[in-house]
Scaffold this motif. Sequence first.
Motif, mmCIF file in Angstrom:
data_model
loop_
_atom_site.group_PDB
_atom_site.id
_atom_site.type_symbol
_atom_site.label_atom_id
_atom_site.label_comp_id
_atom_site.label_asym_id
_atom_site.label_seq_id
_atom_site.Cartn_x
_atom_site.Cartn_y
_atom_site.Cartn_z
ATOM 1 N N GLY A 1 9.753 19.567 -56.653
ATOM 2 C CA GLY A 1 10.603 20.884 -56.836
ATOM 3 C C GLY A 1 10.382 21.762 -55.899
ATOM 4 N N ARG A 2 9.050 22.314 -55.879
ATOM 5 C CA ARG A 2 8.528 23.245 -54.955
ATOM 6 C C ARG A 2 8.601 22.913 -53.539
ATOM 7 N NH1 ARG A 2 5.487 28.241 -54.176
ATOM 8 N NH2 ARG A 2 6.233 28.448 -56.311
ATOM 9 N N ALA A 3 8.268 21.742 -53.217
ATOM 10 C CA ALA A 3 8.572 21.100 -51.943
ATOM 11 C C ALA A 3 9.956 21.178 -51.519
ATOM 12 C CB ALA A 3 7.946 19.766 -51.567
ATOM 13 N N PHE A 4 10.820 20.605 -52.369
ATOM 14 C CA PHE A 4 12.456 20.623 -51.936
ATOM 15 C C PHE A 4 12.680 22.153 -51.773
ATOM 16 C CE2 PHE A 4 12.880 16.960 -55.200
ATOM 17 C CZ PHE A 4 12.492 15.963 -54.065
ATOM 18 N N ALA A 5 12.250 22.908 -52.603
ATOM 19 C CA ALA A 5 12.613 24.552 -52.117
ATOM 20 C C ALA A 5 12.158 25.100 -50.932
ATOM 21 C CB ALA A 5 12.323 25.412 -53.417
ATOM 22 N N GLU A 6 10.722 24.740 -50.666
ATOM 23 C CA GLU A 6 10.292 25.184 -49.380
ATOM 24 C C GLU A 6 10.992 24.602 -48.179
ATOM 25 O OE1 GLU A 6 5.664 25.887 -51.044
ATOM 26 O OE2 GLU A 6 6.304 24.102 -50.035
ATOM 27 N N ALA A 7 11.432 23.574 -48.090
ATOM 28 C CA ALA A 7 11.970 22.771 -47.038
ATOM 29 C C ALA A 7 13.255 23.202 -46.944
ATOM 30 C CB ALA A 7 11.997 21.357 -47.384
ATOM 31 N N VAL A 8 13.973 23.395 -47.935
ATOM 32 C CA VAL A 8 15.671 23.962 -47.890
ATOM 33 C C VAL A 8 15.507 25.293 -47.354
ATOM 34 C CG1 VAL A 8 17.316 24.816 -49.180
ATOM 35 C CG2 VAL A 8 16.399 22.532 -49.701
ATOM 36 N N LEU A 9 14.652 26.196 -47.797
ATOM 37 C CA LEU A 9 14.665 27.634 -47.444
ATOM 38 C C LEU A 9 14.144 27.593 -46.021
ATOM 39 C CD1 LEU A 9 13.125 29.148 -50.818
ATOM 40 C CD2 LEU A 9 15.485 29.569 -49.553
ATOM 41 N N ALA A 10 13.348 26.669 -45.516
ATOM 42 C CA ALA A 10 12.495 26.732 -44.231
ATOM 43 C C ALA A 10 13.753 26.343 -43.097
ATOM 44 C CB ALA A 10 11.521 25.953 -44.093
ATOM 45 N N ARG A 11 14.585 25.657 -43.583
ATOM 46 C CA ARG A 11 15.875 25.204 -42.781
ATOM 47 C C ARG A 11 16.959 26.248 -42.603
ATOM 48 N NH1 ARG A 11 17.144 18.891 -42.290
ATOM 49 N NH2 ARG A 11 15.144 18.074 -42.120
ATOM 50 N N GLY A 12 16.736 27.496 -43.412
ATOM 51 C CA GLY A 12 17.853 28.538 -43.084
ATOM 52 C C GLY A 12 19.012 28.297 -44.349
ATOM 53 N N HIS A 13 18.696 27.288 -45.442
ATOM 54 C CA HIS A 13 19.815 27.113 -46.228
ATOM 55 C C HIS A 13 19.333 28.335 -47.309
ATOM 56 C CE1 HIS A 13 21.571 23.814 -44.835
ATOM 57 N NE2 HIS A 13 20.462 23.083 -44.767
ATOM 58 N N ARG A 14 20.332 28.505 -48.510
ATOM 59 C CA ARG A 14 20.093 29.562 -49.357
ATOM 60 C C ARG A 14 19.635 28.562 -50.512
ATOM 61 N NH1 ARG A 14 25.165 31.284 -47.238
ATOM 62 N NH2 ARG A 14 26.217 29.722 -48.424
ATOM 63 N N ALA A 15 18.868 28.928 -51.555
ATOM 64 C CA ALA A 15 18.086 28.186 -52.737
ATOM 65 C C ALA A 15 18.239 29.072 -53.862
ATOM 66 C CB ALA A 15 16.906 27.580 -52.481
ATOM 67 N N PRO B 1 -0.539 8.445 -52.975
ATOM 68 C CA PRO B 1 -0.180 8.178 -51.345
ATOM 69 C C PRO B 1 0.953 9.073 -50.966
ATOM 70 C CG PRO B 1 0.695 6.392 -52.694
ATOM 71 C CD PRO B 1 -0.091 7.336 -53.642
ATOM 72 N N GLY B 2 1.865 9.665 -51.573
ATOM 73 C CA GLY B 2 3.058 10.165 -51.251
ATOM 74 C C GLY B 2 2.580 11.734 -50.844
ATOM 75 N N ASP B 3 3.348 12.283 -49.604
ATOM 76 C CA ASP B 3 3.193 13.470 -49.195
ATOM 77 C C ASP B 3 4.658 14.516 -49.722
ATOM 78 O OD1 ASP B 3 3.562 15.994 -47.863
ATOM 79 O OD2 ASP B 3 2.608 15.357 -46.007
ATOM 80 N N PRO B 4 4.550 15.533 -50.688
ATOM 81 C CA PRO B 4 5.913 15.810 -51.003
ATOM 82 C C PRO B 4 6.666 16.623 -49.827
ATOM 83 C CG PRO B 4 3.865 16.553 -52.493
ATOM 84 C CD PRO B 4 3.271 15.901 -51.434
ATOM 85 N N ALA B 5 6.068 17.021 -48.940
ATOM 86 C CA ALA B 5 6.777 17.786 -47.947
ATOM 87 C C ALA B 5 7.583 16.877 -46.942
ATOM 88 C CB ALA B 5 5.641 18.466 -46.755
ATOM 89 N N LYS B 6 6.839 15.662 -46.906
ATOM 90 C CA LYS B 6 7.724 14.762 -46.349
ATOM 91 C C LYS B 6 8.815 13.918 -46.892
ATOM 92 C CE LYS B 6 4.050 12.968 -43.048
ATOM 93 N NZ LYS B 6 3.196 11.659 -42.502
ATOM 94 N N ALA B 7 8.578 13.988 -48.424
ATOM 95 C CA ALA B 7 9.780 13.397 -49.338
ATOM 96 C C ALA B 7 10.795 14.515 -49.258
ATOM 97 C CB ALA B 7 9.258 13.345 -50.581
ATOM 98 N N ALA B 8 10.539 15.950 -49.102
ATOM 99 C CA ALA B 8 11.433 16.943 -49.007
ATOM 100 C C ALA B 8 12.359 16.848 -47.663
ATOM 101 C CB ALA B 8 10.894 18.256 -49.077
#
Length: 276
Positions: free
Chosen positions: A14-28, A218-225
């Motif tokens: 959830g945090r990884a999703f939020a960070e990625a969305v905000l980094a792309r300039g979307h609202r969250a 094995p999974g990287d949350p940032a890549k999943a986001a």
Amino acid sequence: MSTWFITGCSTGLGRAFAEAVLARGHRAVVTARDASSVQDLVDAHPETALAAALDVTDDWQVAAAVAAAEERFGGVDVLVNNAGYGYRAAVEEGEDDAVQRLFDTQLFGSVRLIKAVLPGMRARRSGTIVNLSSIGARQSPAGSGYYAAVKAAIEALTLSLRREVAPLGITAMAVEPGGFRTDFAGRSLTQSAEPIADYADTAGKRRIEAGTGHGQQPGDPAKAAEVLIEAVESSDPPFMLLLGDDASDAFRTALDDLRADADAWEERSRSTGFDE
């Protein structure tokens, strides 16, 4: 720029999703039971992030959080139902109140949010609903029957929802992650209090005290986001998004096993109709 509403943002996917969305300039709209745990995301993105306290089992908090999102950003374009936790127990061991909490949080919590955002999505004739499942829904390991059941229910609900809302310009997607390096197998994992000795060699092998894989997933949350955002923004978003090598491999193994079972009994299965 779209508005995402993400549950369970304090840690993990959830945090990884939020960070990625905000980094792309979307609202969250970033939510957690304790809103202070996501305040750092708002501090880093004061114009595009809104923190909201949210217990997905609380009808009032669900309504209030969605209303706050609509007031601040005008509506929710993407809902990500991510909030949840693990529960391990043999089916016989499962405590009624614990199982009810599990379903109320993960299945009915998702339903509460879906119902809260759909009126706005229908009015705009657009939107995406993402429901987090697990590869456990496909594997159904001994000791994870209730967790697998709640995730399987989420997937079935998502597929029906997808068919219902597609003509309205809305899509729904289930996500099956494998093992990711989050707190899922740590503080977010619960289990039955009283193990039964007869299940020591089946469900017992999945008890928390027997686990050794936490922190080594094995999974990287940032890549999943990044893959999730790509799927949401795709012109042809999938119904089932698998995340991770382990998820992809396990999914195909489970399908092969089911197909072999169906093939072995196909003749008898087809013998049950009226003779003409």
